[in-house]
Design a protein around this motif. Structure first.
Motif, PDB file in Angstrom:
ATOM      1  N   ALA A   1       0.833  -1.211   0.000  1.00 46.56           N
ATOM      2  CA  ALA A   1       0.000   0.000   0.000  1.00 46.56           C
ATOM      3  C   ALA A   1       0.864   1.256   0.000  1.00 46.56           C
ATOM      4  O   ALA A   1       0.485   2.280  -0.579  1.00 46.56           O
TER       5      ALA A   1
ATOM      6  N   ALA B   1      -4.040   6.497   4.757  1.00 47.95           N
ATOM      7  CA  ALA B   1      -4.318   5.467   5.751  1.00 47.95           C
ATOM      8  C   ALA B   1      -4.843   6.115   7.030  1.00 47.95           C
ATOM      9  O   ALA B   1      -4.660   7.317   7.249  1.00 47.95           O
TER      10      ALA B   1
ATOM     11  N   SER C   1      -6.105   1.070   5.353  1.00 47.06           N
ATOM     12  CA  SER C   1      -5.890   1.859   4.132  1.00 47.06           C
ATOM     13  C   SER C   1      -7.128   2.678   3.794  1.00 47.06           C
ATOM     14  O   SER C   1      -8.218   2.450   4.316  1.00 47.06           O
TER      15      SER C   1
END
Length: 225
Positions: A42, A117, A147
Motif C-alpha cells: 500500500a 491510511a 488503508s
C-alpha cells in the motif's frame, strides 16, 4: 583411584550437559517477524490519526494518548494530519465520540481528509494500582492501521508497567516503611502515564519487531551517514 574415577565421571557428565544445552540453544528459532506485505504494497504517504477509544476509567487518557502519537509516526517518515485539527473537523461533521468515529467506513474518513491510511488506537488499560507498599502503573493499547480502501494494513498491541522504586536512606526500618507508603500513595494519587505511553509508542512504531517501515519522508540519521 576412586577419586580419579569420580572426577572423570563428573567431567564427562559436565561435557555431556554442555553439549545438550548447546543443542537446545541451536534448536531455538528466532522470533518470526510479522508479515508486513500489505503495508509495504500500500505504501501510504499520509496517516490520519482519529480520536482514541477509551476503555479505562480515566476521562483524560484519550487526550494524552492522542497527543503522544504523531511524533514517532512522523519520525518514521509519514505525513501526520494534526490531531487537534482532525478532531475539530470531525466534530464539525457531527462526530464527537471516538466509538462512533471508529464505526465509520474508513473510505469516508480518508476521503474527508485526503489521507492514505487511518490509525485507530484503543486504550485497554490505563490505571495505577496499590500493591504492597508500592503502586503499579499500567498502560495497554491496541493499534490498527487501515488503508483508504478499507483494508487492514497493520496492527499491534503494547502493554507496559512501571513500578516506582522506593530507594530511600531512612535511618530505621519503620521510617523506610513509612516513606514507601507515602511514595506509593503519591504515585497512586498522581500517576505519571506519559513516559510509559511514549515508550509504548516508540517500541511499537520505531523499535519493535513490527515497527513501521520507513516512510517517504524519512530523514536519515546524520550520525549514520
Amino acid at each position: 583411584m576412586n577419586n580419579a574415577k569420580s572426577f572423570s565421571s563428573k567431567f564427562l557428565h559436565a561435557i555431556g550437559l554442555s553439549v545438550a544445552l548447546l543443542s537446545l540453544t541451536g534448536c531455538m528459532t528466532p522470533p518470526v517477524k510479522p508479515d508486513q506485505s500489505a503495508l509495504l504494497n500500500a505504501a501510504p504517504r499520509s496517516i490520519l490519526i482519529v480520536p482514541t477509544i477509551n476503555r479505562s476509567l480515566d476521562v483524560d487518557a484519550p487526550n494524552y494518548v492522542l497527543a503522544s502519537l504523531p511524533i514517532p509516526i512522523a519520525e518514521r517518515g509519514y505525513y501526520v494530519f494534526p490531531v487537534n485539527t482532525t478532531k475539530f473537523v470531525l466534530e464539525q461533521e457531527g462526530f464527537y465520540e471516538a466509538e462512533r468515529i471508529h464505526e465509520q467506513p474508513p473510505e469516508s474518513l480518508a476521503k474527508l481528509f485526503g489521507s492514505d491510511a487511518i490509525l485507530y488506537v484503543a486504550i485497554k488499560q490505563w490505571d495505577a494500582k496499590f500493591a504492597v507498599f508500592t503502586t503499579v502503573v499500567t498502560v495497554d493499547f491496541d493499534y490498527r492501521l487501515v488503508s483508504k480502501n478499507g483494508a487492514e494494513l497493520w496492527r499491534d498491541n503494547k502493554r507496559m508497567q512501571y513500578q516506582p522504586q522506593n530507594n530511600n536512606n531512612a535511618p530505621t526500618p519503620m521510617a523506610a516503611l513509612l516513606t514507601a507508603v507515602i511514595n506509593a500513595a503519591v504515585a497512586r494519587a498522581a500517576p505519571n502515564y506519559m513516559p510509559l505511553t511514549q515508550q509504548a509508542n516508540q517500541e511499537v512504531f520505531v523499535n519493535g519487531p513490527n515497527a513501521l517501515p520507513n516512510g517517504p519522508y524519512r530523514v536519515a540519521d546524520p550520525s549514520k551517514r
